[in-house]
Design a protein around this motif. Structure first.
Motif, PDB file in Angstrom:
ATOM      1  N   TRP A   1       0.831  -1.191   0.000  1.00 47.87           N
ATOM      2  CA  TRP A   1       0.000   0.000   0.000  1.00 47.87           C
ATOM      3  C   TRP A   1       0.870   1.247   0.000  1.00 47.87           C
ATOM      4  O   TRP A   1       1.903   1.307   0.672  1.00 47.87           O
ATOM      5  N   PHE A   2       0.445   2.238  -0.737  1.00 45.43           N
ATOM      6  CA  PHE A   2       1.218   3.461  -0.915  1.00 45.43           C
ATOM      7  C   PHE A   2       0.404   4.653  -0.440  1.00 45.43           C
ATOM      8  O   PHE A   2      -0.786   4.741  -0.690  1.00 45.43           O
ATOM      9  N   GLU A   3       1.078   5.555   0.234  1.00 47.32           N
ATOM     10  CA  GLU A   3       0.388   6.748   0.723  1.00 47.32           C
ATOM     11  C   GLU A   3       1.360   7.910   0.796  1.00 47.32           C
ATOM     12  O   GLU A   3       2.463   7.768   1.339  1.00 47.32           O
ATOM     13  N   THR A   4       0.955   9.033   0.238  1.00 47.58           N
ATOM     14  CA  THR A   4       1.740  10.250   0.368  1.00 47.58           C
ATOM     15  C   THR A   4       1.191  11.045   1.533  1.00 47.58           C
ATOM     16  O   THR A   4       0.038  11.482   1.511  1.00 47.58           O
ATOM     17  N   LEU A   5       2.004  11.198   2.565  1.00 53.60           N
ATOM     18  CA  LEU A   5       1.604  11.935   3.756  1.00 53.60           C
ATOM     19  C   LEU A   5       2.188  13.340   3.670  1.00 53.60           C
ATOM     20  O   LEU A   5       3.407  13.512   3.667  1.00 53.60           O
ATOM     21  N   LEU A   6       1.325  14.306   3.594  1.00 56.10           N
ATOM     22  CA  LEU A   6       1.749  15.683   3.396  1.00 56.10           C
ATOM     23  C   LEU A   6       1.692  16.458   4.697  1.00 56.10           C
ATOM     24  O   LEU A   6       0.906  16.132   5.595  1.00 56.10           O
ATOM     25  N   PRO A   7       2.521  17.505   4.820  1.00 58.13           N
ATOM     26  CA  PRO A   7       2.346  18.419   5.951  1.00 58.13           C
ATOM     27  C   PRO A   7       0.927  18.976   5.894  1.00 58.13           C
ATOM     28  O   PRO A   7       0.283  18.957   4.841  1.00 58.13           O
ATOM     29  N   ASN A   8       0.450  19.443   7.012  1.00 60.01           N
ATOM     30  CA  ASN A   8      -0.907  19.972   7.047  1.00 60.01           C
ATOM     31  C   ASN A   8      -1.009  21.170   6.116  1.00 60.01           C
ATOM     32  O   ASN A   8      -0.586  22.273   6.443  1.00 60.01           O
ATOM     33  N   ASP A   9      -1.550  20.923   4.901  1.00 61.24           N
ATOM     34  CA  ASP A   9      -1.612  21.983   3.904  1.00 61.24           C
ATOM     35  C   ASP A   9      -2.923  22.758   3.972  1.00 61.24           C
ATOM     36  O   ASP A   9      -3.160  23.637   3.149  1.00 61.24           O
ATOM     37  N   PHE A  10      -3.774  22.412   4.932  1.00 60.36           N
ATOM     38  CA  PHE A  10      -5.033  23.138   5.110  1.00 60.36           C
ATOM     39  C   PHE A  10      -4.822  24.114   6.257  1.00 60.36           C
ATOM     40  O   PHE A  10      -5.062  23.804   7.410  1.00 60.36           O
TER      41      PHE A  10
ATOM     42  N   ILE B   1      -5.479  27.932   7.894  1.00 60.44           N
ATOM     43  CA  ILE B   1      -6.431  29.045   7.921  1.00 60.44           C
ATOM     44  C   ILE B   1      -5.928  30.090   8.899  1.00 60.44           C
ATOM     45  O   ILE B   1      -5.564  29.772  10.030  1.00 60.44           O
ATOM     46  N   LEU B   2      -5.898  31.340   8.462  1.00 59.49           N
ATOM     47  CA  LEU B   2      -5.566  32.462   9.343  1.00 59.49           C
ATOM     48  C   LEU B   2      -6.840  33.243   9.597  1.00 59.49           C
ATOM     49  O   LEU B   2      -7.500  33.698   8.646  1.00 59.49           O
TER      50      LEU B   2
ATOM     51  N   LEU C   1     -12.424  20.474  11.567  1.00 59.48           N
ATOM     52  CA  LEU C   1     -11.901  19.966  10.303  1.00 59.48           C
ATOM     53  C   LEU C   1     -10.417  19.632  10.442  1.00 59.48           C
ATOM     54  O   LEU C   1      -9.745  20.122  11.360  1.00 59.48           O
ATOM     55  N   PRO C   2      -9.865  18.822   9.521  1.00 57.69           N
ATOM     56  CA  PRO C   2      -8.426  18.496   9.574  1.00 57.69           C
ATOM     57  C   PRO C   2      -7.577  19.649   9.055  1.00 57.69           C
ATOM     58  O   PRO C   2      -7.019  19.611   7.963  1.00 57.69           O
ATOM     59  N   CYS C   3      -7.503  20.717   9.840  1.00 61.59           N
ATOM     60  CA  CYS C   3      -6.785  21.910   9.426  1.00 61.59           C
ATOM     61  C   CYS C   3      -5.992  22.468  10.599  1.00 61.59           C
ATOM     62  O   CYS C   3      -6.150  22.020  11.739  1.00 61.59           O
ATOM     63  N   GLN C   4      -5.131  23.429  10.304  1.00 66.95           N
ATOM     64  CA  GLN C   4      -4.461  24.191  11.355  1.00 66.95           C
ATOM     65  C   GLN C   4      -4.931  25.632  11.258  1.00 66.95           C
ATOM     66  O   GLN C   4      -4.946  26.217  10.169  1.00 66.95           O
TER      67      GLN C   4
ATOM     68  N   ALA D   1     -10.491  30.820  27.320  1.00 69.68           N
ATOM     69  CA  ALA D   1      -9.458  30.176  28.143  1.00 69.68           C
ATOM     70  C   ALA D   1      -8.990  28.868  27.527  1.00 69.68           C
ATOM     71  O   ALA D   1      -7.823  28.495  27.645  1.00 69.68           O
ATOM     72  N   SER D   2      -9.897  28.176  26.854  1.00 71.66           N
ATOM     73  CA  SER D   2      -9.558  26.882  26.254  1.00 71.66           C
ATOM     74  C   SER D   2      -9.833  26.931  24.754  1.00 71.66           C
ATOM     75  O   SER D   2     -10.903  27.388  24.327  1.00 71.66           O
ATOM     76  N   ILE D   3      -8.874  26.482  23.967  1.00 72.36           N
ATOM     77  CA  ILE D   3      -9.055  26.444  22.517  1.00 72.36           C
ATOM     78  C   ILE D   3      -8.667  25.054  22.010  1.00 72.36           C
ATOM     79  O   ILE D   3      -7.883  24.346  22.650  1.00 72.36           O
ATOM     80  N   PRO D   4      -9.191  24.629  20.862  1.00 73.48           N
ATOM     81  CA  PRO D   4      -8.876  23.293  20.320  1.00 73.48           C
ATOM     82  C   PRO D   4      -7.384  23.116  20.055  1.00 73.48           C
ATOM     83  O   PRO D   4      -6.644  24.089  19.877  1.00 73.48           O
ATOM     84  N   ALA D   5      -6.958  21.854  19.999  1.00 74.59           N
ATOM     85  CA  ALA D   5      -5.535  21.537  19.851  1.00 74.59           C
ATOM     86  C   ALA D   5      -4.955  22.016  18.525  1.00 74.59           C
ATOM     87  O   ALA D   5      -3.755  22.284  18.434  1.00 74.59           O
ATOM     88  N   ASN D   6      -5.772  22.111  17.488  1.00 71.39           N
ATOM     89  CA  ASN D   6      -5.264  22.529  16.178  1.00 71.39           C
ATOM     90  C   ASN D   6      -5.401  24.030  15.935  1.00 71.39           C
ATOM     91  O   ASN D   6      -5.271  24.497  14.803  1.00 71.39           O
TER      92      ASN D   6
END
Length: 377
Positions: free
Chosen positions: A200-209, A211-212, A230-233, A246-251
């Protein structure tokens, strides 16, 4: 990639048994794409492979494997883990999504079940190092089947390849795998080396999603609540530290600064920018900087059509080009929704960004296929 990778390493570091469930192939209609992952622990799960009866069955199978990783479990034919405790063997299962599974998708899903143990920690740590350095990685998983038992895998081998280094070794195909993986990384394609179901082949990319979001007011908070699922930073930027919860999501990364233009200059190519500060003059300043950055994927400004006209007049008076001005989206959100509640705006804008991202991905896929056909004709 970051969410499942962080969770997987955390489980290993804490010595908590878990199974990594990966979608390694689909055919026809399927609830999630190849590369989707879920981590199954004894009493909870991280992530989802699509829900429904497929996920229910996958969790049950993973927990059967977990029983082999508990103290006192019967030793498998494979080696013991670093602690001397039994280890579960990796398995692969094929799920037709038909009546027998209580689903009517009509497709097919192949799932790989891998124990998270000391051996897995080696390739996971290599992957984390590359992720932190924002390097793309080609991961090739080779499964050597156990001829004595259906669905059982005798060994799993991983080869992770970057532009200049690699980790792991495959059986018989190491050199060609390295060569082809680097070809694929340089061309942006994912042409398979083999169509064998054990490879199995998979290209794992840096988080390219990326948002500012400029502005931590009501709409900014509502947008973060929606987009962070969503899967973003997200870089969340404001000069007013007290406005952040006071609390924000990990991403989500909170950035308190009086110089927002510096965050724009450092934004990776392809980033999405949302401007919704508490001050129109500040909106205008950030917007002018963003529109002149050709590497950004999108620039959205909160406001009315009147605000848009006034800003454009001022930009033209400063000599900004028509091409730069054309990159402005204002008002933001899907045109068919005109709700003013922060939650309504957030849902509409999130849908707009996802639509744009899907269009861009389709164009990239078409370009990659054309490149692949030319390079390997």
């Amino acid at each position: 990639m970051n969410d499942w990778l962080t969770t997987a390493l955390d489980q290993i570091e804490r010595g908590q048994a878990a199974i990594l469930v990966s979608v390694v192939g689909t055919r026809g209609s399927a609830p999630r794409d190849s590369g989707t992952r879920m981590i199954v622990c004894e009493d909870h799960c991280h992530g989802t492979i699509g829900g429904g009866h497929l996920e229910y069955k996958a969790i049950a199978l993973a927990r059967e494997q977990l029983k082999q990783m508990q103290p006192g479990a019967a030793q498998t034919d494979g080696p013991a883990g670093a602690s001397g405790m039994p280890t579960a063997a990796a398995t692969v299962h094929r799920f037709p999504l038909g009546a027998s599974l209580g689903q009517c998708c009509g497709g097919l899903v192949n799932l790989l079940f891998e124990p998270l143990n000391a051996e897995a920690a080696q390739w996971l740590n290599f992957l984390r190092k590359q992720h932190d350095a924002e390097r793309p990685v080609m991961m090739i998983t080779q499964a050597v089947a156990d001829t004595r038992e259906k669905n059982r895998i005798a060994t799993i081998r991983k080869l992770l390849v970057t532009e200049f280094e690699h980790h792991g070794e495959l059986v018989d195909i190491q050199e060609i795998a390295l060569h082809r993986a680097r070809q694929q990384l340089s061309s942006g394609t994912t042409l398979p080396i083999s169509r064998d179901l054990s490879l199995w082949f998979e290209t794992l990319l840096p988080n390219d999603f990326r948002i500012l979001i400029f502005g931590a007011g009501h709409v900014g908070k509502a947008l973060v609540n929606v987009l962070a699922t969503l899967p973003c930073q997200i870089d969340w930027i404001d000069s007013r530290a007290a406005e952040f919860p006071a609390s924000i999501p990990a991403n989500v990364y909170r950035i308190v600064t009086e110089e927002p233009e510096l965050e724009l200059a450092a934004a990776p190519a392809g980033s999405y920018v949302l401007i919704l500060t508490h001050n129109h003059a500040l909106d205008e300043f950030i917007c002018a900087q963003a529109l002149q950055n050709k590497t950004l994927a999108w620039c959205g400004l909160i406001g009315s059509a009147t605000k848009r006209r006034k800003f454009i007049q001022r930009f033209r008076a400063r000599g900004m080009s028509d091409a730069a001005i054309a990159r402005l989206t204002c008002p933001i959100g899907l045109p068919e929704f005109d709700g003013k509640h922060p939650g309504e705006i957030a849902v509409s804008v999130a849908a707009q960004i996802l639509g744009l991202r899907q269009q861009q991905a389709a164009r990239s896929d078409a370009s990659a296929k054309a490149t692949t056909q030319h390079a390997f004709a």
